[in-house]
Design an enzyme around this catalytic site. Structure first.
Site, short mmCIF file in Angstrom:
data_model
loop_
_atom_site.label_atom_id
_atom_site.label_comp_id
_atom_site.label_asym_id
_atom_site.label_seq_id
_atom_site.Cartn_x
_atom_site.Cartn_y
_atom_site.Cartn_z
N TYR A 1 123.96 -79.29 -47.57
CA TYR A 1 122.92 -79.99 -46.82
C TYR A 1 121.56 -79.87 -47.49
CZ TYR A 1 126.05 -80.58 -42.82
OH TYR A 1 127.07 -80.95 -41.98
N ILE B 1 133.85 -80.08 -51.06
CA ILE B 1 132.44 -80.33 -50.75
C ILE B 1 132.35 -81.16 -49.47
CG2 ILE B 1 130.33 -81.52 -51.46
CD1 ILE B 1 130.76 -79.02 -53.06
N LYS B 2 131.52 -80.68 -48.53
CA LYS B 2 131.26 -81.43 -47.31
C LYS B 2 129.82 -81.93 -47.35
CE LYS B 2 130.29 -81.61 -42.59
NZ LYS B 2 129.17 -81.23 -41.72
N GLN B 3 129.66 -83.24 -47.16
CA GLN B 3 128.34 -83.85 -47.27
C GLN B 3 128.17 -84.92 -46.21
OE1 GLN B 3 125.09 -83.97 -47.69
NE2 GLN B 3 125.38 -83.27 -49.82
#
Length: 358
Positions: free
Chosen positions: A209, A244-246
């Protein structure tokens, strides 16, 4: 793996409404799909097995990919419920008080057919002996604590990798607020935590983030700009995040607006366009061209439009080359049956062979 019905594409088209043609018919001319490491049943063998990850990390990653309705496809659907700390128990669970009970959180993840459930040490530790062998656990290591004054935004450690391993987790998750004054400390902390996780055989997922008030310029919020979030992803894979979390990109040109860092004109002239699929593909390119899979956030609950928004996000992610969706509040801030139906609708996008890479 769930069987896909012939009418599912019709349902997706209906939910997309006026955007259906643009999202389902788009052909990307930016970064060619042939350059990407795309999701698939063999992703761990084809891509991850080339890395320095230990056999036990491969086992846990494969377990995540093989679980739930998307098991065996290479795509993932994850239920994240850490908002009791990140926002507050009241803000998160008052719409549906049943989810103050950790067992109901895990039951939603199971009934919803997800690949894994991500939550706090307290939530997962409270029910680990009942559920850790039934669905992969992702222990979130750090959180933004919102009870102190003056109000600040800082991810601080709430747990350890050792505790996550002891309760039977398959992976650990963490958030870094890239661009924030605290980001240097967070990067060091999480890099060390991920190194320890890999040493103990756990996979790693990073919430990449952005957070800095300077990322808002002339009334425009660039926290979801493709170029800035892409660089956050690139920092995330550098500390060996396995997934990856976006957030889904909503605009571009962040570097030029905030006038910090370095970029290149070809990012805007050739590697991206204004189309959300192309913007998301640029995020994926920064994940070593998909060697670290990209999952996008389902976002906050906004009521009746949640289902359509979730399906739209899934279509964009899949057609960009991403590996899935992580959706929490849209699912748990409503009755169980409705939450399950929303999660299934997301998964149906990834199960539908007619929705292909752009």
């Amino acid at each position: 793996m769930a069987v896909q019905t012939a009418s599912s594409i019709d349902r997706v088209t209906e939910l997309l409404g006026d955007e259906a043609d643009s999202l389902l018919g788009h052909r990307s001319t930016t970064i060619d799909a042939s350059q990407l490491h795309l999701p698939g049943p063999d992703f761990v063998d084809r891509v991850v097995a080339q890395t320095d990850r230990s056999p036990q990390v491969l086992v846990n990653l494969q377990r995540i990919f093989d679980s739930g309705r998307l098991g065996g496809t290479g795509y993932v659907s994850i239920l994240p419920v850490d908002q009791g700390i990140e926002h507050s128990g009241a803000a998160s669970f008052a719409p549906n008080p049943a989810y103050f009970d950790p067992a109901n959180i895990v039951e939603l993840a199971i009934e919803g057919g997800t690949n894994a459930v991500a939550s706090t040490l307290g939530v997962l530790g409270a029910v680990s002996r009942k559920y850790a062998h039934k669905i992969p656990f992702v222990v979130k290591l750090n959180h933004n604590e919102f009870l102190s004054l003056p109000e600040t935004y800082d991810q601080i450690s709430f747990s350890s990798v050792q505790r996550a391993a002891e309760l039977g987790a398959a992976a650990v998750g963490a958030t870094i607020y890239f661009g924030s004054p605290e980001s240097n400390r967070q990067i060091v902390e999480i890099a060390r935590a991920f190194e320890e996780a890999h040493r103990l055989g756990l996979a790693t997922i990073l919430w990449c983030y952005l957070r800095n008030s300077a990322f808002k310029v002339d009334g425009v919020d660039y926290h979801t700009a493709a170029d800035l979030t892409g660089q956050a992803n690139h920092l995330g894979v550098t500390i060996e995040a396995d997934i990856i979390k976006q957030k889904l990109p909503e605009l571009n040109g962040g570097f030029n607006a905030i006038k910090v860092g370095k970029t290149h004109k070809l990012v805007y002239e050739q590697l991206t366009s204004d189309h959300p699929i192309d913007l998301t593909r640029y995020q994926l390119a920064n994940c070593y061209m998909g060697r670290s899979p990209l999952i996008n956030s389902g976002g906050a609950s906004s009521g009746e439009s949640d289902l359509a928004e979730a399906v739209k996000t899934a279509v964009i992610n899949k057609r960009a080359g991403g590996a899935g969706l992580i959706s929490g509040r849209k699912a748990f801030q409503r009755p169980l049956a409705e939450g399950v139906a929303l999660l299934h609708a997301i998964q149906d996008v990834y199960l539908d062979p007619q929705i292909t890479i752009a």
